[in-house]
Design an enzyme around this catalytic site. Structure first.
Site, PDB file in Angstrom:
ATOM      1  N   ARG A   2       0.816  -1.224   0.000  1.00 46.73           N
ATOM      2  CA  ARG A   2       0.000   0.000   0.000  1.00 46.73           C
ATOM      3  C   ARG A   2       0.846   1.269   0.000  1.00 46.73           C
ATOM      4  O   ARG A   2       0.429   2.299  -0.537  1.00 46.73           O
ATOM      5  CB  ARG A   2      -0.957  -0.021   1.213  1.00 46.73           C
ATOM      6  CG  ARG A   2      -2.020   1.092   1.202  1.00 46.73           C
ATOM      7  CD  ARG A   2      -3.056   0.864   2.301  1.00 46.73           C
ATOM      8  NE  ARG A   2      -4.195   1.770   2.213  1.00 46.73           N
ATOM      9  CZ  ARG A   2      -4.360   2.853   2.975  1.00 46.73           C
ATOM     10  NH1 ARG A   2      -3.463   3.168   3.893  1.00 46.73           N
ATOM     11  NH2 ARG A   2      -5.428   3.622   2.818  1.00 46.73           N
ATOM     12  N   ILE A  40      -7.379   7.389  -1.242  1.00 42.55           N
ATOM     13  CA  ILE A  40      -7.269   5.935  -1.239  1.00 42.55           C
ATOM     14  C   ILE A  40      -8.119   5.484  -0.052  1.00 42.55           C
ATOM     15  O   ILE A  40      -8.001   6.035   1.045  1.00 42.55           O
ATOM     16  CB  ILE A  40      -5.800   5.468  -1.123  1.00 42.55           C
ATOM     17  CG1 ILE A  40      -5.677   3.936  -1.122  1.00 42.55           C
ATOM     18  CG2 ILE A  40      -5.088   6.042   0.099  1.00 42.55           C
ATOM     19  CD1 ILE A  40      -4.206   3.440  -1.218  1.00 42.55           C
ATOM     20  N   SER A  41      -9.042   4.532  -0.289  1.00 41.61           N
ATOM     21  CA  SER A  41      -9.973   4.133   0.780  1.00 41.61           C
ATOM     22  C   SER A  41      -9.217   3.553   1.975  1.00 41.61           C
ATOM     23  O   SER A  41      -8.102   3.041   1.847  1.00 41.61           O
ATOM     24  CB  SER A  41     -10.953   3.080   0.267  1.00 41.61           C
ATOM     25  OG  SER A  41     -11.700   3.563  -0.825  1.00 41.61           O
ATOM     26  N   GLN A  42      -9.867   3.627   3.133  1.00 40.63           N
ATOM     27  CA  GLN A  42      -9.346   3.011   4.349  1.00 40.63           C
ATOM     28  C   GLN A  42      -9.244   1.494   4.114  1.00 40.63           C
ATOM     29  O   GLN A  42     -10.159   0.896   3.535  1.00 40.63           O
ATOM     30  CB  GLN A  42     -10.346   3.313   5.459  1.00 40.63           C
ATOM     31  CG  GLN A  42      -9.964   2.820   6.817  1.00 40.63           C
ATOM     32  CD  GLN A  42     -11.044   3.142   7.851  1.00 40.63           C
ATOM     33  OE1 GLN A  42     -11.920   3.970   7.606  1.00 40.63           O
ATOM     34  NE2 GLN A  42     -10.971   2.484   8.991  1.00 40.63           N
TER      35      GLN A  42
END
Ligand code: SAH
Length: 216
Positions: free
Chosen positions: A39, A65-67
């Site tokens: 990530r 960027i999503s959790q």
């Protein structure tokens, strides 16, 4: 993996995966995929410590960027099987796409921001991830490649777009956040027949909005 993915990063990922399991993610295939995707390489610069916190993060062009928990939760709801044909709306950083690829899905992903589209395409290919990238409006889906086993929308809309439901296979699953700009409900739609659907709700989330049209 090359590109600066070290044992330190792997260690941080394992801690993140434990945190996600602790928060209720049970699909081993999802956890395993998240333990593999670097990530920290999907972020503006390598804020390593931030990358492996369970938090959303800015990725430029006003997007995020999503959790990791949200990525894991949506992916788990999809019931991904190897070789599933998946349509993703909102490529963003490409992180969600990489998680789906790690699970053996083939992924068709659409982004309306040209810059993000190009950047994600470049990053994923440098990491040897192979997806089908489209620059366009996700409200239209990708009819020429339909139908899809699964559809995941990673931006929020007031309702589930009809065109996406039409591009889902009978027996398929669509997961997306539905609601206003402050907060949305996570919706799962199961397509039970050619024109029949079962809809269930799975908690509250906050996403960036799904916007109409392309942004050059
Ligand atoms: N899946 C992404 C999350 C990105 S945030 C990740 O893993 O990083 C949501 C993304 O949806 C943003 O990049 C935004 O530009 C995009 N988006 C919003 N409306 C869209 C639309 N109509 N079609 C395609 N992408 C859209």
């Amino acid at each position: 993996m090359g590109m600066n993915d070290t044992y330190r990063h792997k260690g941080l990922r394992l801690k993140l995966v434990q945190e996600l399991a602790h928060k209720g993610i049970t699909d081993e295939n999802v956890l395993n995929a998240i333990s593999k995707v670097p990530r920290h390489l999907f972020m503006e610069s390598s804020f390593v410590t931030f990358a492996y916190r369970d938090q959303a993060f800015p990725i430029g062009s006003g997007q995020t960027i999503s959790q990791p928990y949200t990525v894991a939760f949506q992916t788990q709801l999809l019931h991904i099987q190897k070789l599933d044909k998946v349509l993703e709306i909102g490529t963003g950083s490409g992180f969600q796409c990489a998680v789906l690829l790690e699970m053996g899905a083939s992924v068709y992903t659409i982004e309306r921001h040209r810059e993000l589209h190009l950047k994600a395409q470049q990053l994923l290919s440098s990491l040897n991830y192979k997806a089908h990238f489209f620059f366009g409006d996700g409200y239209e889906g990708q009819p020429s490649y339909s139908p899809f086993d699964k559809i995941i929308v990673t931006a929020a809309a007031p309702e589930v777009p009809q065109k996406l439901l039409q591009q889902l296979k009978p027996g398929g699953r669509l997961v997306m956040p539905v609601g206003g700009s402050d907060s949305q409900r996570m919706i799962l739609v199961e397509k039970t027949g050619e024109d029949s659907y079962k809809q269930t709700e799975h908690g509250a989330f906050v996403f960036v909005p799904m916007l109409k049209g392309k942004n050059f």
